[in-house]
Design an enzyme around this catalytic site. Structure first.
Site, PDB file in Angstrom:
ATOM      1  N   TYR A 150       0.858  -1.204   0.000  1.00 49.34           N
ATOM      2  CA  TYR A 150       0.000   0.000   0.000  1.00 49.34           C
ATOM      3  C   TYR A 150       0.881   1.237   0.000  1.00 49.34           C
ATOM      4  O   TYR A 150       1.998   1.224   0.536  1.00 49.34           O
ATOM      5  CB  TYR A 150      -0.941  -0.024   1.225  1.00 49.34           C
ATOM      6  CG  TYR A 150      -1.825   1.181   1.278  1.00 49.34           C
ATOM      7  CD1 TYR A 150      -2.677   1.476   0.214  1.00 49.34           C
ATOM      8  CD2 TYR A 150      -1.790   2.048   2.362  1.00 49.34           C
ATOM      9  CE1 TYR A 150      -3.469   2.602   0.235  1.00 49.34           C
ATOM     10  CE2 TYR A 150      -2.588   3.177   2.396  1.00 49.34           C
ATOM     11  CZ  TYR A 150      -3.419   3.449   1.327  1.00 49.34           C
ATOM     12  OH  TYR A 150      -4.195   4.573   1.343  1.00 49.34           O
ATOM     13  N   TYR A 160      -2.731   4.667   9.129  1.00 50.97           N
ATOM     14  CA  TYR A 160      -2.221   3.368   8.670  1.00 50.97           C
ATOM     15  C   TYR A 160      -1.221   2.799   9.682  1.00 50.97           C
ATOM     16  O   TYR A 160      -0.861   1.628   9.631  1.00 50.97           O
ATOM     17  CB  TYR A 160      -1.631   3.495   7.265  1.00 50.97           C
ATOM     18  CG  TYR A 160      -1.663   2.207   6.478  1.00 50.97           C
ATOM     19  CD1 TYR A 160      -2.868   1.591   6.144  1.00 50.97           C
ATOM     20  CD2 TYR A 160      -0.490   1.609   6.057  1.00 50.97           C
ATOM     21  CE1 TYR A 160      -2.895   0.421   5.425  1.00 50.97           C
ATOM     22  CE2 TYR A 160      -0.507   0.424   5.325  1.00 50.97           C
ATOM     23  CZ  TYR A 160      -1.722  -0.163   5.020  1.00 50.97           C
ATOM     24  OH  TYR A 160      -1.729  -1.333   4.298  1.00 50.97           O
TER      25      TYR A 160
END
Ligand code: NAI
Length: 272
Positions: A150, A160
């Protein structure tokens, strides 16, 4: 639509938890393209998962393996070659997990035991998978190994959390091991950097709905779906991408090269 791109190819697919999983969609597409494979997941995930349904549908066998255990991985590789009747052509590493994310522990307040566990599961497991395959000489020449990443590996996405660092590590392992796998066995190694996707792992990230909507509005082609990712995996497993290696490949509708889009800008600019 099927193009028979993977006819005669044999592989191992990690990480199909349920029908939303990117690995699940990839298994379905690989099957449609004529590939054969063994499905694997952590023993604990199998007890709650529906992997047997996928196995039945795709004519595959399931072998439980904790991707952090080299012993499990050695057994997996050995048994897969027995089941498939030879060496492996493709491997999908579709594994990610952060306990800090799961338990809502902020990036500036990590529980390092959890951080370490997350790094082992999400990144070092990729090294372990490749080292096991490499030592067993289990890959066919011109084989292909893919892991999923990602964009938080390159840019800041605060929620995240430690997964950003895990993805940076994962992408680095792809390059470093990819060199040796290419040089010694003619095997390619790449990561696909995928748009936010509504799966169990994805939805665990704080504020995921906002995350996914923002990415969609920023991307000229919109977010790449799990099926889009599965299709990209098929191309990377096929002979059409033989010399693509050591790459981090964006499958994100254009998001990674955007500064701002009209759709996002319009939410900040009032009527003149
Ligand atoms: P998922 O939750 O369906 O898949 C994650 C898988 O990792 C599960 O099947 C889980 O059982 C497996 N796993 C966890 N610990 C394991 C262990 N010790 N050994 C073996 N397997 C283990 O979610 P998803 O989204 O399909 O995740 C697949 C990959 O895609 C992950 O690497 C994730 O980080 C990556 N990714 C996901 C995005 C998203 O927004 N969903 C975006 C970009 C990348």
């Amino acid at each position: 639509m099927s193009y028979n791109l993977l006819k005669g190819k044999k592989g191992i697919i990690f990480g199909a938890l349920d029908s939303n999983s990117i690995a699940w969609k990839t298994a379905e597409r690989v099957h449609e393209e004529g590939g054969e494979f063994v499905l694997t997941n952590a023993p604990v995930a199998m007890r709650m998962g529906q992997i047997n349904e996928l196995a039945e549908k795709t004519g595959s066998q399931v072998i439980p393996a904790d991707a952090t255990s080299v012993e499990d991985l050695q057994k997996l590789v050995e048994q897969s070659m027995e089941i498939l009747g030879g060496k492996i052509d493709f491997v999908l590493h579709s594994i990610g997990m952060s306990i800090n994310v799961r338990k809502g522990k902020h990036y500036t307040d990590q529980n390092y035991d959890w951080t370490q566990k997350g790094t082992d599961v999400s990144a070092m497991s990729f090294h372990k998978v490749m080292q096991t395959l490499y030592k067993a000489d289990a890959m066919n020449e011109w084989g292909s190994i893919v892991a999923l990443s990602y964009m938080a590996a390159q840019r800041v996405f605060p929620d995240y959390n430690d997964m950003a660092d895990n993805k940076a590590y994962l992408e680095s392992i792809a390059r470093s091991f990819g060199y040796f796998f290419g040089r010694d066995k003619k095997v390619r190694v790449n990561t696909i950097s995928q748009s936010p996707t509504p799966t169990t792992a994805g939805s665990g990230v704080k504020g995921f709905d906002g995350f996914i909507a923002y990415a969609d509005k920023m991307s000229p082609l919109g977010n790449a779906t799990a099926l889009d990712c599965a299709n990209y995996c098929v191309t990377l497993f096929s002979d059409l991408t033989k010399r693509v290696t050591l790459q981090n490949l964006y499958n994100d509708g254009g998001f990674s090269n955007m500064g701002v889009s009209d759709a996002v800008m319009s939410t900040f600019v009032g009527e003149e």
